[in-house]
Design a protein around this motif. Structure first.
Motif, short mmCIF file in Angstrom:
data_model
loop_
_atom_site.label_atom_id
_atom_site.label_comp_id
_atom_site.label_asym_id
_atom_site.label_seq_id
_atom_site.Cartn_x
_atom_site.Cartn_y
_atom_site.Cartn_z
N ARG A 17 0.84 -0.91 -0.40
CA ARG A 17 -0.30 0.20 -0.33
C ARG A 17 0.72 1.25 0.17
O ARG A 17 0.70 2.18 -0.75
N ARG A 18 2.15 1.01 0.39
CA ARG A 18 2.86 2.47 0.58
C ARG A 18 4.01 2.79 -0.21
O ARG A 18 3.68 4.01 -1.34
N SER A 41 -7.52 3.57 2.25
CA SER A 41 -8.94 2.85 2.63
C SER A 41 -8.97 2.34 2.07
O SER A 41 -9.80 0.93 3.30
N GLN A 42 -9.27 1.53 0.90
CA GLN A 42 -9.70 0.28 0.71
C GLN A 42 -9.01 -1.01 0.64
O GLN A 42 -8.04 -0.71 0.26
N PRO A 43 -9.75 -2.12 0.60
CA PRO A 43 -9.06 -2.92 0.97
C PRO A 43 -8.13 -4.03 -0.60
O PRO A 43 -8.90 -3.23 -1.16
N LEU A 44 -6.97 -4.36 -0.33
CA LEU A 44 -6.23 -4.36 -1.64
C LEU A 44 -7.00 -5.50 -2.89
O LEU A 44 -6.98 -5.24 -3.86
N ASP A 45 -8.22 -5.78 -2.06
CA ASP A 45 -8.87 -6.78 -3.02
C ASP A 45 -9.88 -5.93 -3.94
O ASP A 45 -9.92 -6.43 -4.97
N ALA A 49 -9.17 -5.46 -8.42
CA ALA A 49 -10.59 -5.43 -8.68
C ALA A 49 -10.80 -4.28 -9.69
O ALA A 49 -11.24 -4.23 -10.66
N ILE A 50 -11.11 -3.19 -9.43
CA ILE A 50 -10.85 -2.03 -9.49
C ILE A 50 -9.71 -1.66 -11.02
O ILE A 50 -9.51 -1.29 -12.20
N VAL A 51 -8.54 -2.31 -10.98
CA VAL A 51 -7.67 -2.24 -11.37
C VAL A 51 -8.01 -2.68 -12.40
O VAL A 51 -7.07 -3.45 -13.94
N ASN A 80 1.48 -6.71 -6.69
CA ASN A 80 1.70 -6.22 -7.51
C ASN A 80 1.52 -6.21 -8.92
O ASN A 80 2.16 -5.66 -9.45
N ALA A 81 0.37 -7.11 -8.74
CA ALA A 81 0.25 -6.77 -10.29
C ALA A 81 -0.59 -5.11 -10.30
O ALA A 81 -0.34 -5.00 -11.97
N ILE A 82 -1.24 -4.69 -9.85
CA ILE A 82 -2.08 -3.58 -9.81
C ILE A 82 -0.69 -3.04 -10.06
O ILE A 82 -0.91 -2.16 -11.10
N LEU A 83 0.56 -2.21 -9.19
CA LEU A 83 1.43 -1.99 -9.42
C LEU A 83 2.18 -1.68 -11.03
O LEU A 83 2.93 -2.12 -11.75
#
Length: 250
Positions: A17-18, A41-45, A49-51, A80-83
Protein backbone atom coordinates in the motif's frame (compact mmCIF):
# COMPACT_ATOMS: atom_id res chain seq x y z
CA UNK A 1 10.50 0.44 -20.04
CA UNK A 2 12.30 -2.37 -18.27
CA UNK A 3 12.31 -4.47 -15.15
CA UNK A 4 14.47 -7.38 -14.14
CA UNK A 5 13.70 -10.73 -12.55
CA UNK A 6 14.86 -10.85 -8.95
CA UNK A 7 15.35 -13.32 -6.17
CA UNK A 8 12.49 -11.87 -4.10
CA UNK A 9 9.35 -9.85 -4.85
CA UNK A 10 10.03 -6.13 -5.02
CA UNK A 11 7.06 -5.21 -2.85
CA UNK A 12 6.10 -7.53 -0.01
CA UNK A 13 2.39 -7.67 0.82
CA UNK A 14 2.69 -5.62 4.00
CA UNK A 15 4.41 -2.78 2.15
CA UNK A 16 2.44 -2.72 -1.07
CA UNK A 17 0.00 0.00 0.00
CA UNK A 18 2.87 2.37 0.74
CA UNK A 19 4.36 1.60 -2.66
CA UNK A 20 1.01 2.32 -4.32
CA UNK A 21 0.79 5.68 -2.52
CA UNK A 22 4.23 6.53 -3.88
CA UNK A 23 3.33 5.37 -7.39
CA UNK A 24 0.01 7.27 -7.33
CA UNK A 25 1.89 10.58 -7.53
CA UNK A 26 3.41 9.72 -10.90
CA UNK A 27 0.71 7.51 -12.40
CA UNK A 28 -2.09 9.17 -14.39
CA UNK A 29 -3.70 5.75 -14.72
CA UNK A 30 -3.91 5.14 -10.98
CA UNK A 31 -5.06 8.70 -10.26
CA UNK A 32 -7.81 8.25 -12.85
CA UNK A 33 -9.04 5.08 -11.17
CA UNK A 34 -8.85 5.96 -7.46
CA UNK A 35 -8.18 8.95 -5.26
CA UNK A 36 -5.75 9.02 -2.34
CA UNK A 37 -8.45 8.37 0.24
CA UNK A 38 -9.56 5.24 -1.60
CA UNK A 39 -5.96 4.12 -1.93
CA UNK A 40 -5.45 4.50 1.81
CA UNK A 41 -8.72 2.93 2.98
CA UNK A 42 -10.00 0.38 0.45
CA UNK A 43 -9.04 -3.30 0.86
CA UNK A 44 -6.36 -4.37 -1.59
CA UNK A 45 -8.79 -6.88 -3.12
CA UNK A 46 -11.15 -4.01 -3.95
CA UNK A 47 -8.34 -1.95 -5.48
CA UNK A 48 -7.21 -4.98 -7.44
CA UNK A 49 -10.72 -5.43 -8.88
CA UNK A 50 -10.84 -1.76 -9.93
CA UNK A 51 -7.49 -1.93 -11.73
CA UNK A 52 -8.29 -5.33 -13.25
CA UNK A 53 -11.41 -3.84 -14.87
CA UNK A 54 -9.26 -1.08 -16.37
CA UNK A 55 -6.77 -3.64 -17.69
CA UNK A 56 -9.50 -5.77 -19.28
CA UNK A 57 -11.19 -2.73 -20.82
CA UNK A 58 -7.95 -1.23 -22.14
CA UNK A 59 -5.67 -4.03 -23.29
CA UNK A 60 -5.78 -5.00 -26.95
CA UNK A 61 -4.13 -7.75 -28.96
CA UNK A 62 -3.70 -10.08 -25.96
CA UNK A 63 -5.27 -13.52 -25.91
CA UNK A 64 -7.14 -14.56 -22.77
CA UNK A 65 -6.62 -11.31 -20.81
CA UNK A 66 -8.60 -12.66 -17.84
CA UNK A 67 -6.09 -15.51 -17.55
CA UNK A 68 -3.15 -13.09 -17.86
CA UNK A 69 -4.45 -11.02 -14.95
CA UNK A 70 -5.01 -14.15 -12.86
CA UNK A 71 -1.44 -15.24 -13.52
CA UNK A 72 -0.16 -11.84 -12.40
CA UNK A 73 -2.10 -12.07 -9.14
CA UNK A 74 -1.23 -15.71 -8.45
CA UNK A 75 2.47 -15.40 -9.25
CA UNK A 76 3.26 -11.91 -7.98
CA UNK A 77 0.42 -10.98 -5.62
CA UNK A 78 -2.56 -8.66 -6.04
CA UNK A 79 -0.68 -5.51 -5.07
CA UNK A 80 2.17 -6.21 -7.47
CA UNK A 81 -0.37 -6.90 -10.21
CA UNK A 82 -1.71 -3.37 -9.68
CA UNK A 83 1.82 -1.95 -9.74
CA UNK A 84 2.62 -3.96 -12.84
CA UNK A 85 -0.31 -2.55 -14.80
CA UNK A 86 0.24 1.10 -13.88
CA UNK A 87 3.96 0.71 -14.62
CA UNK A 88 3.07 -0.83 -17.98
CA UNK A 89 0.80 2.14 -18.74
CA UNK A 90 2.79 5.04 -17.33
CA UNK A 91 6.53 4.34 -17.34
CA UNK A 92 8.06 7.00 -19.63
CA UNK A 93 9.37 5.95 -23.01
CA UNK A 94 13.14 5.87 -23.46
CA UNK A 95 15.48 6.16 -26.47
CA UNK A 96 15.90 2.39 -26.65
CA UNK A 97 12.13 1.83 -26.26
CA UNK A 98 10.44 4.77 -28.00
CA UNK A 99 7.02 3.07 -28.15
CA UNK A 100 5.08 1.83 -25.14
CA UNK A 101 3.30 -1.52 -25.36
CA UNK A 102 1.43 -1.90 -22.05
CA UNK A 103 -0.30 -5.15 -22.95
CA UNK A 104 2.88 -6.89 -24.09
CA UNK A 105 4.92 -5.69 -21.11
CA UNK A 106 2.27 -6.74 -18.61
CA UNK A 107 1.98 -10.16 -20.25
CA UNK A 108 5.73 -10.75 -19.87
CA UNK A 109 5.50 -9.63 -16.24
CA UNK A 110 2.42 -11.75 -15.49
CA UNK A 111 3.73 -14.94 -17.06
CA UNK A 112 7.19 -14.78 -15.51
CA UNK A 113 7.65 -17.50 -12.93
CA UNK A 114 10.30 -15.47 -11.13
CA UNK A 115 9.58 -12.25 -9.19
CA UNK A 116 10.35 -9.02 -11.01
CA UNK A 117 12.26 -6.15 -9.44
CA UNK A 118 10.02 -3.15 -10.16
CA UNK A 119 12.06 -0.64 -8.14
CA UNK A 120 13.57 1.08 -11.19
CA UNK A 121 10.13 1.60 -12.71
CA UNK A 122 8.75 2.98 -9.46
CA UNK A 123 11.61 5.50 -9.31
CA UNK A 124 10.82 6.54 -12.90
CA UNK A 125 7.21 7.24 -11.91
CA UNK A 126 8.50 9.29 -8.99
CA UNK A 127 10.71 11.37 -11.32
CA UNK A 128 7.71 12.03 -13.56
CA UNK A 129 5.74 13.29 -10.57
CA UNK A 130 8.64 15.50 -9.52
CA UNK A 131 8.85 17.06 -12.99
CA UNK A 132 5.13 17.91 -13.15
CA UNK A 133 4.26 21.40 -11.88
CA UNK A 134 2.13 21.48 -8.77
CA UNK A 135 -1.33 23.03 -9.23
CA UNK A 136 -1.72 26.56 -7.97
CA UNK A 137 -3.68 27.04 -4.77
CA UNK A 138 -6.53 29.55 -5.19
CA UNK A 139 -6.01 32.65 -3.08
CA UNK A 140 -9.43 32.40 -1.46
CA UNK A 141 -8.53 28.95 -0.10
CA UNK A 142 -5.74 30.31 2.04
CA UNK A 143 -6.98 30.46 5.60
CA UNK A 144 -6.21 33.57 7.59
CA UNK A 145 -3.95 33.20 10.54
CA UNK A 146 -1.76 30.53 8.98
CA UNK A 147 0.99 32.85 7.91
CA UNK A 148 3.03 32.73 11.08
CA UNK A 149 2.71 28.94 11.28
CA UNK A 150 3.75 28.49 7.64
CA UNK A 151 6.83 30.61 8.19
CA UNK A 152 8.02 28.17 10.83
CA UNK A 153 7.80 25.21 8.46
CA UNK A 154 10.55 24.30 6.01
CA UNK A 155 9.34 25.10 2.46
CA UNK A 156 9.24 22.13 0.07
CA UNK A 157 12.07 21.72 -2.41
CA UNK A 158 10.18 19.50 -4.84
CA UNK A 159 6.90 19.96 -6.56
CA UNK A 160 4.29 19.77 -3.83
CA UNK A 161 2.29 16.64 -4.69
CA UNK A 162 5.35 14.43 -5.18
CA UNK A 163 7.13 15.66 -2.05
CA UNK A 164 4.10 15.24 0.18
CA UNK A 165 3.25 11.80 -1.20
CA UNK A 166 6.75 10.42 -0.74
CA UNK A 167 7.08 11.92 2.74
CA UNK A 168 3.69 10.52 3.80
CA UNK A 169 4.72 7.03 2.69
CA UNK A 170 8.11 7.37 4.40
CA UNK A 171 6.55 8.60 7.63
CA UNK A 172 4.15 5.64 7.73
CA UNK A 173 7.03 3.23 7.20
CA UNK A 174 9.20 5.06 9.77
CA UNK A 175 6.52 4.89 12.48
CA UNK A 176 5.99 1.20 11.75
CA UNK A 177 9.71 0.43 11.98
CA UNK A 178 10.06 2.63 15.06
CA UNK A 179 7.16 0.91 16.78
CA UNK A 180 8.89 -2.45 16.40
CA UNK A 181 12.08 -1.16 18.04
CA UNK A 182 10.64 1.30 20.55
CA UNK A 183 6.86 1.63 20.93
CA UNK A 184 4.17 3.38 18.97
CA UNK A 185 4.13 6.38 21.29
CA UNK A 186 7.91 6.76 21.42
CA UNK A 187 8.21 6.36 17.65
CA UNK A 188 5.62 9.07 16.99
CA UNK A 189 7.29 11.35 19.54
CA UNK A 190 10.69 10.82 17.92
CA UNK A 191 9.33 11.61 14.46
CA UNK A 192 7.66 14.76 15.75
CA UNK A 193 10.82 15.88 17.51
CA UNK A 194 13.30 15.33 14.68
CA UNK A 195 11.54 14.74 11.35
CA UNK A 196 8.18 16.49 11.49
CA UNK A 197 9.51 19.42 9.45
CA UNK A 198 11.65 17.40 7.05
CA UNK A 199 11.21 17.78 3.30
CA UNK A 200 11.90 15.43 0.42
CA UNK A 201 14.47 16.94 -1.94
CA UNK A 202 14.78 14.15 -4.48
CA UNK A 203 16.57 10.91 -5.28
CA UNK A 204 20.24 10.14 -5.67
CA UNK A 205 20.59 6.86 -7.52
CA UNK A 206 18.51 4.54 -5.33
CA UNK A 207 18.54 6.59 -2.12
CA UNK A 208 15.89 8.95 -0.79
CA UNK A 209 17.09 12.47 0.00
CA UNK A 210 15.60 14.39 2.95
CA UNK A 211 16.36 17.83 4.34
CA UNK A 212 16.18 18.77 8.02
CA UNK A 213 16.76 22.18 9.54
CA UNK A 214 20.00 21.76 11.49
CA UNK A 215 23.13 19.66 11.63
CA UNK A 216 22.29 18.86 15.23
CA UNK A 217 18.98 17.31 14.14
CA UNK A 218 20.71 15.35 11.38
CA UNK A 219 23.37 14.04 13.77
CA UNK A 220 20.80 13.01 16.37
CA UNK A 221 18.72 11.19 13.76
CA UNK A 222 21.74 9.18 12.59
CA UNK A 223 22.91 8.52 16.15
CA UNK A 224 19.63 7.39 17.66
CA UNK A 225 17.45 6.27 14.74
CA UNK A 226 19.74 5.42 11.82
CA UNK A 227 18.53 1.85 11.62
CA UNK A 228 14.88 2.93 11.62
CA UNK A 229 15.56 5.44 8.84
CA UNK A 230 17.18 2.76 6.70
CA UNK A 231 14.45 0.16 7.28
CA UNK A 232 11.73 2.71 6.50
CA UNK A 233 13.41 3.69 3.23
CA UNK A 234 13.74 0.05 2.21
CA UNK A 235 10.07 -0.52 3.03
CA UNK A 236 9.01 1.95 0.32
CA UNK A 237 11.48 0.74 -2.29
CA UNK A 238 14.75 2.61 -1.71
CA UNK A 239 18.19 1.35 -0.69
CA UNK A 240 18.49 3.94 2.07
CA UNK A 241 18.07 7.59 2.98
CA UNK A 242 20.49 10.53 3.16
CA UNK A 243 19.95 13.78 5.09
CA UNK A 244 21.04 17.30 4.28
CA UNK A 245 20.57 20.41 6.34
CA UNK A 246 19.46 24.01 5.95
CA UNK A 247 16.44 25.92 4.73
CA UNK A 248 15.29 25.61 1.16
CA UNK A 249 16.10 28.49 -1.17
CA UNK A 250 12.74 28.24 -2.97
Amino acid sequence: MSASPGSAPFIQAEHVRRALLVAWEGSPTLRRLVDRDQLRSQPLDTLNAIVARDYLATVAGVRNPHRIWSWAVNRHGGGNAILGWIIACDTPVSPDRPERNPGGWFTRFATSERPWDLSRNLRQLFRVARACPAPAVPADNAAEGRGSQAEQKMPPTMEGRAAVGILDAYRDAWIRAGTQRLSRGRAEAAWKSWLDEATVTGLDDNRLQLRVKTRFARDQIFKDYGDICRVAAEAIGYAGVDFETGLSTR
